[in-house]
Write a protein that holds these residues in place. Sequence first.
Motif, PDB file in Angstrom:
ATOM      1  N   ASP A  95      -1.120  -4.333  -5.848  1.00 15.13           N
ATOM      2  CA  ASP A  95      -2.380  -4.427  -4.912  1.00 15.13           C
ATOM      3  C   ASP A  95      -2.843  -2.969  -4.999  1.00 15.13           C
ATOM      4  O   ASP A  95      -2.217  -1.977  -4.744  1.00 15.13           O
ATOM      5  N   LEU A  96      -4.443  -3.011  -5.070  1.00 13.99           N
ATOM      6  CA  LEU A  96      -5.062  -1.814  -4.867  1.00 13.99           C
ATOM      7  C   LEU A  96      -5.291  -1.319  -3.577  1.00 13.99           C
ATOM      8  O   LEU A  96      -5.688  -2.157  -2.703  1.00 13.99           O
ATOM      9  N   LEU A  97      -4.785  -0.221  -3.145  1.00 12.99           N
ATOM     10  CA  LEU A  97      -4.618   0.012  -1.647  1.00 12.99           C
ATOM     11  C   LEU A  97      -5.879   0.890  -1.308  1.00 12.99           C
ATOM     12  O   LEU A  97      -6.289   0.772  -0.486  1.00 12.99           O
ATOM     13  N   LEU A  98      -6.255   1.869  -2.218  1.00 16.69           N
ATOM     14  CA  LEU A  98      -7.335   2.856  -2.042  1.00 16.69           C
ATOM     15  C   LEU A  98      -7.708   3.299  -3.425  1.00 16.69           C
ATOM     16  O   LEU A  98      -7.055   3.213  -4.588  1.00 16.69           O
ATOM     17  N   TYR A  99      -9.193   3.210  -3.548  1.00 14.90           N
ATOM     18  CA  TYR A  99     -10.123   3.672  -4.574  1.00 14.90           C
ATOM     19  C   TYR A  99     -10.919   4.858  -3.971  1.00 14.90           C
ATOM     20  O   TYR A  99     -11.979   4.617  -3.207  1.00 14.90           O
ATOM     21  N   ASP A 100     -10.538   6.079  -4.342  1.00 14.37           N
ATOM     22  CA  ASP A 100     -11.086   7.088  -3.653  1.00 14.37           C
ATOM     23  C   ASP A 100     -11.230   7.226  -2.147  1.00 14.37           C
ATOM     24  O   ASP A 100     -10.072   6.788  -1.619  1.00 14.37           O
ATOM     25  N   ASN A 101     -12.166   7.308  -1.479  1.00 15.85           N
ATOM     26  CA  ASN A 101     -12.320   6.978  -0.053  1.00 15.85           C
ATOM     27  C   ASN A 101     -12.970   5.796   0.193  1.00 15.85           C
ATOM     28  O   ASN A 101     -13.807   5.671   1.270  1.00 15.85           O
ATOM     29  N   LYS A 102     -13.117   5.114  -0.849  1.00 17.35           N
ATOM     30  CA  LYS A 102     -14.123   3.785  -0.594  1.00 17.35           C
ATOM     31  C   LYS A 102     -13.655   2.794   0.411  1.00 17.35           C
ATOM     32  O   LYS A 102     -12.746   2.389   0.573  1.00 17.35           O
ATOM     33  N   VAL A 103     -14.658   2.314   1.300  1.00 15.99           N
ATOM     34  CA  VAL A 103     -14.419   1.115   2.275  1.00 15.99           C
ATOM     35  C   VAL A 103     -15.505   0.212   1.953  1.00 15.99           C
ATOM     36  O   VAL A 103     -16.565   0.394   1.785  1.00 15.99           O
ATOM     37  N   ALA A 104     -14.658  -0.819   1.796  1.00 17.47           N
ATOM     38  CA  ALA A 104     -15.381  -2.072   1.329  1.00 17.47           C
ATOM     39  C   ALA A 104     -14.588  -3.522   1.537  1.00 17.47           C
ATOM     40  O   ALA A 104     -13.310  -3.453   1.810  1.00 17.47           O
ATOM     41  N   ASN A 105     -15.426  -4.390   1.420  1.00 20.88           N
ATOM     42  CA  ASN A 105     -14.540  -5.915   1.406  1.00 20.88           C
ATOM     43  C   ASN A 105     -14.851  -6.678   0.308  1.00 20.88           C
ATOM     44  O   ASN A 105     -13.920  -7.418   0.019  1.00 20.88           O
ATOM     45  N   PRO A 107     -15.017  -6.121  -4.139  1.00 20.55           N
ATOM     46  CA  PRO A 107     -14.358  -7.366  -4.719  1.00 20.55           C
ATOM     47  C   PRO A 107     -13.032  -7.373  -4.009  1.00 20.55           C
ATOM     48  O   PRO A 107     -12.510  -8.655  -4.060  1.00 20.55           O
ATOM     49  N   VAL A 108     -12.447  -6.438  -3.218  1.00 21.93           N
ATOM     50  CA  VAL A 108     -11.357  -6.392  -2.375  1.00 21.93           C
ATOM     51  C   VAL A 108     -11.485  -5.489  -0.978  1.00 21.93           C
ATOM     52  O   VAL A 108     -12.208  -4.862  -1.195  1.00 21.93           O
ATOM     53  N   GLU A 109     -10.563  -5.631  -0.492  1.00 23.94           N
ATOM     54  CA  GLU A 109     -10.540  -4.933   0.785  1.00 23.94           C
ATOM     55  C   GLU A 109     -10.221  -3.556   0.622  1.00 23.94           C
ATOM     56  O   GLU A 109      -9.074  -3.416  -0.042  1.00 23.94           O
ATOM     57  N   LEU A 110     -10.904  -2.483   0.778  1.00 25.44           N
ATOM     58  CA  LEU A 110     -10.526  -1.239   0.799  1.00 25.44           C
ATOM     59  C   LEU A 110     -10.935  -0.336   1.999  1.00 25.44           C
ATOM     60  O   LEU A 110     -12.073  -0.345   2.418  1.00 25.44           O
ATOM     61  N   PRO A 111      -9.984   0.239   2.469  1.00 26.96           N
ATOM     62  CA  PRO A 111      -8.551   0.539   2.152  1.00 26.96           C
ATOM     63  C   PRO A 111      -7.946  -0.721   2.497  1.00 26.96           C
ATOM     64  O   PRO A 111      -8.446  -1.444   3.173  1.00 26.96           O
ATOM     65  N   ARG A 112      -7.019  -1.233   1.658  1.00 23.90           N
ATOM     66  CA  ARG A 112      -6.158  -2.425   2.031  1.00 23.90           C
ATOM     67  C   ARG A 112      -5.421  -2.507   3.282  1.00 23.90           C
ATOM     68  O   ARG A 112      -5.013  -1.484   3.986  1.00 23.90           O
ATOM     69  N   GLY A 113      -5.809  -3.519   4.301  1.00 22.89           N
ATOM     70  CA  GLY A 113      -5.319  -3.677   5.460  1.00 22.89           C
ATOM     71  C   GLY A 113      -3.828  -3.109   5.747  1.00 22.89           C
ATOM     72  O   GLY A 113      -3.431  -2.681   6.742  1.00 22.89           O
ATOM     73  N   GLU A 114      -3.123  -3.790   4.811  1.00 22.05           N
ATOM     74  CA  GLU A 114      -1.573  -3.747   4.799  1.00 22.05           C
ATOM     75  C   GLU A 114      -1.028  -2.420   4.961  1.00 22.05           C
ATOM     76  O   GLU A 114       0.451  -2.084   5.389  1.00 22.05           O
ATOM     77  N   ILE A 115      -2.013  -1.367   4.397  1.00 22.73           N
ATOM     78  CA  ILE A 115      -1.211  -0.072   4.666  1.00 22.73           C
ATOM     79  C   ILE A 115      -0.661   0.189   6.036  1.00 22.73           C
ATOM     80  O   ILE A 115       0.208   0.938   6.433  1.00 22.73           O
ATOM     81  N   LEU A 116      -1.877  -0.409   7.127  1.00 19.85           N
ATOM     82  CA  LEU A 116      -1.213   0.075   8.630  1.00 19.85           C
ATOM     83  C   LEU A 116      -0.333  -0.842   9.046  1.00 19.85           C
ATOM     84  O   LEU A 116       0.321  -0.637  10.256  1.00 19.85           O
ATOM     85  N   TYR A 117       0.235  -1.901   8.532  1.00 20.56           N
ATOM     86  CA  TYR A 117       1.327  -3.038   9.268  1.00 20.56           C
ATOM     87  C   TYR A 117       2.152  -3.086   8.273  1.00 20.56           C
ATOM     88  O   TYR A 117       3.186  -3.857   8.813  1.00 20.56           O
TER      89      TYR A 117
END
Length: 166
Positions: A95-105, A107-117
């Motif tokens: 799973d791609l967690l982070l791509y630079d500091n990009k915030v997006a939904n 083609p994938v959620e960035l940063p990936r939500g599961e980082i926090l849980y």
Amino acid sequence: MNHQIFISIGSNIDRAVNTQAAKTALEKHFSDLVCSQVYESEAIGFKGAPFYNWVASATTSYAVTEVVSTLKRIESENGRTRGLKKFASRTLDLDLLLYDNKVANEPVELPRGEILYNAFVLQPLAEIAPDAIHPVCHKSFSRLWRDFDKTKQRLWPISFAWSNTK
């Protein structure tokens, strides 16, 4: 232009073989690979064998869509089959967690939500990028891990002997 990416890697089928295969494939496709320790954790969301989990950082000139398609191809090449169930045993989960500091939904959620849980994502991420800042929470990963409720998910480092792939 090079981008810094962080990838979460997990396997609970033939874990040692697939963990090594993931590292070998990531080294082939991306540069400057840095790997966390390998951790073992209980399956979350379903009854299954324990997982090996780790996080890697790398650099790439690929666009987000190319990174995601590369990760899916690596999963498929290592026996990953996609079923109807979201939570199931798997040979390899990248799973791609982070791509630079990009915030997006997309083609994938960035940063990936599961980082926090998910402890199995946050602890190895905090290990290899303790001072990096979550682009939405604006807290370092070491701070997020320090504040994480560690009583809900069991996770422990294991001694994993990587084969020399370079």
